[in-house]
Design a protein around this motif. Structure first.
Motif, PDB file in Angstrom:
ATOM      1  N   ALA A 623     -14.813 -10.895  10.348  1.00  0.00           N
ATOM      2  CA  ALA A 623     -14.241 -12.202  10.030  1.00  0.00           C
ATOM      3  C   ALA A 623     -12.871 -12.073   9.365  1.00  0.00           C
ATOM      4  O   ALA A 623     -12.051 -12.988   9.454  1.00  0.00           O
ATOM      5  N   VAL A 624     -12.601 -10.947   8.691  1.00  0.00           N
ATOM      6  CA  VAL A 624     -11.291 -10.744   8.069  1.00  0.00           C
ATOM      7  C   VAL A 624     -10.324 -10.243   9.151  1.00  0.00           C
ATOM      8  O   VAL A 624     -10.531  -9.184   9.748  1.00  0.00           O
ATOM      9  N   LYS A 625      -9.297 -11.016   9.413  1.00  0.00           N
ATOM     10  CA  LYS A 625      -8.344 -10.699  10.484  1.00  0.00           C
ATOM     11  C   LYS A 625      -7.018 -10.246   9.887  1.00  0.00           C
ATOM     12  O   LYS A 625      -6.593 -10.727   8.834  1.00  0.00           O
ATOM     13  N   ILE A 626      -6.364  -9.319  10.568  1.00  0.00           N
ATOM     14  CA  ILE A 626      -5.020  -8.889  10.190  1.00  0.00           C
ATOM     15  C   ILE A 626      -4.045  -9.410  11.237  1.00  0.00           C
ATOM     16  O   ILE A 626      -4.245  -9.206  12.443  1.00  0.00           O
ATOM     17  N   ARG A 627      -3.067 -10.125  10.730  1.00  0.00           N
ATOM     18  CA  ARG A 627      -2.086 -10.690  11.652  1.00  0.00           C
ATOM     19  C   ARG A 627      -0.677 -10.300  11.193  1.00  0.00           C
ATOM     20  O   ARG A 627      -0.477  -9.795  10.094  1.00  0.00           O
ATOM     21  N   SER A 628       0.258 -10.571  12.011  1.00  0.00           N
ATOM     22  CA  SER A 628       1.653 -10.348  11.635  1.00  0.00           C
ATOM     23  C   SER A 628       2.159 -11.583  10.905  1.00  0.00           C
ATOM     24  O   SER A 628       1.552 -12.654  10.952  1.00  0.00           O
ATOM     25  N   GLY A 629       3.234 -11.444  10.211  1.00  0.00           N
ATOM     26  CA  GLY A 629       3.814 -12.580   9.515  1.00  0.00           C
ATOM     27  C   GLY A 629       3.425 -12.606   8.050  1.00  0.00           C
ATOM     28  O   GLY A 629       2.816 -11.671   7.514  1.00  0.00           O
ATOM     29  N   ARG A 630       3.711 -13.707   7.368  1.00  0.00           N
ATOM     30  CA  ARG A 630       3.477 -13.805   5.930  1.00  0.00           C
ATOM     31  C   ARG A 630       1.996 -13.893   5.598  1.00  0.00           C
ATOM     32  O   ARG A 630       1.540 -13.304   4.648  1.00  0.00           O
ATOM     33  N   GLU A 631       1.260 -14.654   6.379  1.00  0.00           N
ATOM     34  CA  GLU A 631      -0.191 -14.742   6.163  1.00  0.00           C
ATOM     35  C   GLU A 631      -0.875 -13.614   6.910  1.00  0.00           C
ATOM     36  O   GLU A 631      -1.486 -13.796   7.960  1.00  0.00           O
ATOM     37  N   ARG A 632      -0.736 -12.421   6.365  1.00  0.00           N
ATOM     38  CA  ARG A 632      -1.202 -11.212   7.065  1.00  0.00           C
ATOM     39  C   ARG A 632      -2.724 -11.174   7.191  1.00  0.00           C
ATOM     40  O   ARG A 632      -3.254 -10.794   8.219  1.00  0.00           O
ATOM     41  N   TYR A 633      -3.434 -11.595   6.132  1.00  0.00           N
ATOM     42  CA  TYR A 633      -4.902 -11.562   6.165  1.00  0.00           C
ATOM     43  C   TYR A 633      -5.445 -12.988   6.168  1.00  0.00           C
ATOM     44  O   TYR A 633      -4.930 -13.868   5.476  1.00  0.00           O
ATOM     45  N   ILE A 634      -6.477 -13.192   6.916  1.00  0.00           N
ATOM     46  CA  ILE A 634      -7.119 -14.504   6.967  1.00  0.00           C
ATOM     47  C   ILE A 634      -8.608 -14.322   7.254  1.00  0.00           C
ATOM     48  O   ILE A 634      -9.005 -13.346   7.908  1.00  0.00           O
ATOM     49  N   VAL A 635      -9.445 -15.239   6.746  1.00  0.00           N
ATOM     50  CA  VAL A 635     -10.888 -15.183   6.980  1.00  0.00           C
ATOM     51  C   VAL A 635     -11.253 -16.209   8.053  1.00  0.00           C
ATOM     52  O   VAL A 635     -10.984 -17.409   7.895  1.00  0.00           O
ATOM     53  N   ASP A 636     -11.821 -15.734   9.141  1.00  0.00           N
ATOM     54  CA  ASP A 636     -12.253 -16.624  10.228  1.00  0.00           C
ATOM     55  C   ASP A 636     -13.585 -17.268   9.829  1.00  0.00           C
ATOM     56  O   ASP A 636     -14.612 -16.584   9.730  1.00  0.00           O
ATOM     57  N   ARG A 637     -13.588 -18.580   9.597  1.00  0.00           N
ATOM     58  CA  ARG A 637     -14.805 -19.264   9.133  1.00  0.00           C
ATOM     59  C   ARG A 637     -15.944 -19.175  10.144  1.00  0.00           C
ATOM     60  O   ARG A 637     -17.111 -19.157   9.778  1.00  0.00           O
ATOM     61  N   GLN A 638     -15.586 -19.147  11.420  1.00  0.00           N
ATOM     62  CA  GLN A 638     -16.629 -19.121  12.443  1.00  0.00           C
ATOM     63  C   GLN A 638     -17.367 -17.784  12.474  1.00  0.00           C
ATOM     64  O   GLN A 638     -18.544 -17.723  12.812  1.00  0.00           O
ATOM     65  N   LEU A 639     -16.668 -16.725  12.104  1.00  0.00           N
ATOM     66  CA  LEU A 639     -17.294 -15.398  12.133  1.00  0.00           C
ATOM     67  C   LEU A 639     -17.885 -14.984  10.790  1.00  0.00           C
ATOM     68  O   LEU A 639     -18.736 -14.091  10.730  1.00  0.00           O
ATOM     69  N   CYS A 640     -17.443 -15.642   9.720  1.00  0.00           N
ATOM     70  CA  CYS A 640     -17.880 -15.218   8.378  1.00  0.00           C
ATOM     71  C   CYS A 640     -19.380 -15.447   8.194  1.00  0.00           C
ATOM     72  O   CYS A 640     -19.899 -16.537   8.443  1.00  0.00           O
ATOM     73  N   SER A 641     -20.073 -14.384   7.776  1.00  0.00           N
ATOM     74  CA  SER A 641     -21.525 -14.472   7.555  1.00  0.00           C
ATOM     75  C   SER A 641     -21.868 -14.766   6.092  1.00  0.00           C
ATOM     76  O   SER A 641     -23.036 -14.742   5.714  1.00  0.00           O
ATOM     77  N   LYS A 642     -20.856 -14.968   5.253  1.00  0.00           N
ATOM     78  CA  LYS A 642     -21.047 -15.279   3.818  1.00  0.00           C
ATOM     79  C   LYS A 642     -21.849 -14.173   3.113  1.00  0.00           C
ATOM     80  O   LYS A 642     -22.746 -14.451   2.333  1.00  0.00           O
ATOM     81  N   CYS A 643     -21.513 -12.941   3.416  1.00  0.00           N
ATOM     82  CA  CYS A 643     -22.262 -11.831   2.823  1.00  0.00           C
ATOM     83  C   CYS A 643     -21.696 -11.400   1.470  1.00  0.00           C
ATOM     84  O   CYS A 643     -22.284 -10.572   0.787  1.00  0.00           O
ATOM     85  N   TRP A 644     -20.579 -11.913   1.086  1.00  0.00           N
ATOM     86  CA  TRP A 644     -19.931 -11.633  -0.202  1.00  0.00           C
ATOM     87  C   TRP A 644     -19.367 -10.211  -0.285  1.00  0.00           C
ATOM     88  O   TRP A 644     -18.907  -9.778  -1.332  1.00  0.00           O
TER      89      TRP A 644
END
Length: 667
Positions: A623-644
């Protein structure tokens, strides 16, 4: 002879096999048995002397706590290693029960011939050598030593109150024990629960001797009534009154049952007593039987307590061998047989009428009352049912008197009470304090929790109540005034991250699973109530659901057949009363405690992020994605299993938990 007075000769009810008599509904046999000469055998003095040799040997005594909590922590391997060692007659290894400090298990106590006790807590392989060298006489290494205590009078040990802490105190050992008053659990963790002589050497069976040879049954009942002892199983009914009702029955076939069917999550005081000091329960049961004129006793214990079952069976067998059970107890003309009945473990079987149903080989479901068991119980005979902790109080009262018993506690709740402290505390275990003790003594002083971290208290098991944490006295009246019930004494401390709605749902789910199904309000109402609470916890609630939850809860409370059904909704009603804002927040799709997974999200604070990739690497669902640009890291809500996992792993505290409008699409 030995200071005992010969009781008047009289006929006693004797039954060779009461179980068979109950089955065939035979009347008890009027025996013409002639009491033996008291000069023949009174085993108590010899038991005491043998027990003193065992408790206070001239060599080191190594006591390893191998109750259930100790075994879970690995005490058995520690025990095995110590037993297999060749001590060359310099030390002896014995198994004991739990001292109460469950957080310190495995716990080892080394007693030297001078009466000094060295306590080693959290024992593992690294600390074994320290134990061995200490037992062999070397100065104990400070590294693994938790506390040192000295017997106030060397060779006298009736309970933990006879030990004085003299030096060294780690991990809150002193804070845990200092506020406690251990009247009935004082022997726990100090004596071998399988050794009747050690129980006798610490004052055991003196009360039974006094009851049999110095008191008449009616005097005993009067003493229990005067003490004000209330049933420790939950309802708090006056014990002496129950004894009197049973003793007044015209039916000569009377029965005593010790209720050890302890089903409350978070409560294990009955198990602790049975595993660590079974003879105190047995002695209390025999005195109760003598007082009401019973010739048959039962101990009803859940089969999930295999060690407790084994310990109490052994205690019964040993007591019978030495003349403290069976025919002509202690040389008197009183006879009593005790049997153990294992239950299947259903929560409802702890209710006394359900318990009687099971003992009659019927389905475990409650009966309508009245008549109460004291009037018509097992096989329609008058049956005295007392909780294990209640019976453990009896020897102390007989030995010390009703006035001494009332010196602690409150006017309406005298004596002490065992609480099982669990949850968000540093020091978990079973503790004994006077009734009326302030909550902050239990939670903050004994438990070691900080006031700011505590949100609420769950008192009395699943059918108890969840109330905001504050200072109040723990006695029957004060607890009832908060909207909860004392129950059997479970006390679970909940921290600020505990969701009250989810806790209430969890309790209702448990009660719905354990419902016997006899009445429709309990059988169908509790699952429906749990379903409504679940809708709140997954963010799919609709308008009007809060009113529906409260209305259904009150209907179950007012209409259920038995006490368990009527109190099952206490967690819901108590949290609605004190935490209604959390219910309203869940209705908006928000969990203020950020506990309910469907209602929370994880965000990465990019301003604080150090680009260490820890969250990216630990995320199991990608669920944690690495992208280019200023917002390099983002959490995909659809994939997040809320495992902490990302939250707990990030070394820079860059993960933020939010609880906003978010529907659980997979619900």
């Amino acid at each position: 002879m030995n200071g005992f007075q010969v009781p008047p000769r009289r006929k006693y009810l004797v039954s060779a096999s009461v179980r068979q008599e109950l089955k065939e509904k035979k009347r008890p046999v009027e025996s013409s048995y002639k009491p033996p000469d008291f000069d023949v055998v009174i085993p108590l003095p010899s038991l005491v002397e043998e027990g003193r040799l065992s408790l206070f040997p001239k060599i080191s005594r190594i006591s390893v706590g191998v109750a259930t909590c100790g075994r879970v922590a690995g005490a058995q391997s520690i025990m095995q290693t110590l037993v297999e060692r060749d001590w060359e007659n310099q030390a002896r290894v014995v198994s004991v029960g739990c001292l109460g400090a469950c957080y310190a298990e495995p716990l080892v106590d080394i007693r030297t011939s001078e009466g000094r006790h060295y306590f080693f807590g959290g024992v593992d392989r690294q600390s074994l050598w320290s134990i061995i060298t200490t037992a062999l006489g070397s100065p104990p290494p400070v590294k693994h030593l938790w506390a040192v205590a000295q017997e106030r009078q060397t060779g006298v040990l009736r309970g933990i109150h006879d030990l004085e802490l003299i030096q060294l105190e780690k991990c809150g050992f002193k804070d845990f024990f200092h506020p406690q008053v251990r009247r009935i659990s004082g022997r726990c963790g100090l004596i071998d629960p399988q050794n009747i002589t050690e129980y006798a050497a610490t004052g055991g069976y003196q009360a039974l001797a006094k009851a049999l040879f110095e008191l008449k049954p009616k005097n005993i009942i009067q003493m229990i009534e005067a003490s004000g002892l209330r049933g420790r199983g939950g309802a708090g009914f006056p014990t002496g009154e129950k004894w009197y009702i049973t003793s007044e029955s015209p039916d000569p076939m009377r029965i005593v049952v010790a209720n050890a069917d302890e089903g409350d999550p978070g409560a294990y005081m009955d198990r602790a007593l049975l595993e660590s000091d079974p003879y105190s329960v047995l002695e209390g049961l025999v005195i109760a039987a003598y007082a009401i004129g019973a010739s048959q006793g039962y101990i009803f214990v859940r089969h999930e307590y295999p060690l407790a079952v084994q310990t109490i069976r052994n205690a019964i067998s040993t007591a019978r061998k030495v003349g403290l059970l069976g025919r002509n107890i202690m040389g008197s003309s009183f006879c009593l047989e005790i049997s153990v009945v294992e239950s299947a473990g259903a929560f409802v079987c702890g209710e006394e009428t359900s318990m009687l149903q099971v003992m009659e080989n019927k389905r475990g479901e409650p009966r309508c009352r009245p008549p109460y068991p004291a009037v018509r119980g097992l096989q329609n005979h008058p049956t005295l049912i007392n909780n294990v902790e209640t019976l453990a109080n009896i020897p102390w009262i007989i030995q010390n008197g009703a006035d001494a018993y009332r010196e602690l506690g409150t006017a309406t709740s005298p004596g002490t009470k065992i609480f099982c402290l669990a949850g968000a505390v540093e020091r978990m275990g079973f503790i004994e304090v006077p009734l009326g003790t302030d909550t902050h003594v239990l939670v903050e002083k004994i438990g070691g929790a900080s006031r700011q971290s505590i949100k609420s208290l769950h008192i009395g098991g699943p059918s108890g109540g969840i109330i905001p944490y504050r200072r109040f006295n723990l006695d029957y009246e004060s607890v009832a005034a908060t909207g909860a019930i004392m129950g059997s004494g479970g006390l679970v401390v909940l921290d600020q991250n505990s969701c009250m709605v989810n806790m209430a749902r969890h309790m209702i789910n448990f009660m719905a699973q354990e419902s016997c199904g006899k009445c429709v309000f309990c059988r169908d109402g509790l699952p429906q109530l749990e379903s409504l609470l679940l809708e709140l916890c997954i963010g799919s609630a609709r308008d009007g659901i809060l009113e529906a939850i409260e209305e259904l809860s009150r209907a179950i409370r007012d209409s259920a057949l038995c006490g368990l059904g009527r109190t099952a909704v206490n967690p819901v009603l108590s949290t609605i009363k004190d935490f209604f804002s959390e219910y309203e927040a869940h209705l908006r799709g928000c969990c203020p405690a950020v506990h309910c997974k469907p209602l929370i999200d994880f965000e990465i604070l990019l301003t604080s992020c150090r680009d260490c990739k820890a969250c990216y690497l630990v995320c199991p669902s990608g669920a944690v994605k690495i992208r280019s640009g200023r917002e390099r890291y983002i959490v995909d809500r659809q994939l997040c299993s809320k495992c902490w996992a990302c939250y707990e792993t990030c070394p820079f505290d860059c993960i933020k938990i939010t609880s906003e409008e978010f529907m659980w699409k997979n619900s």
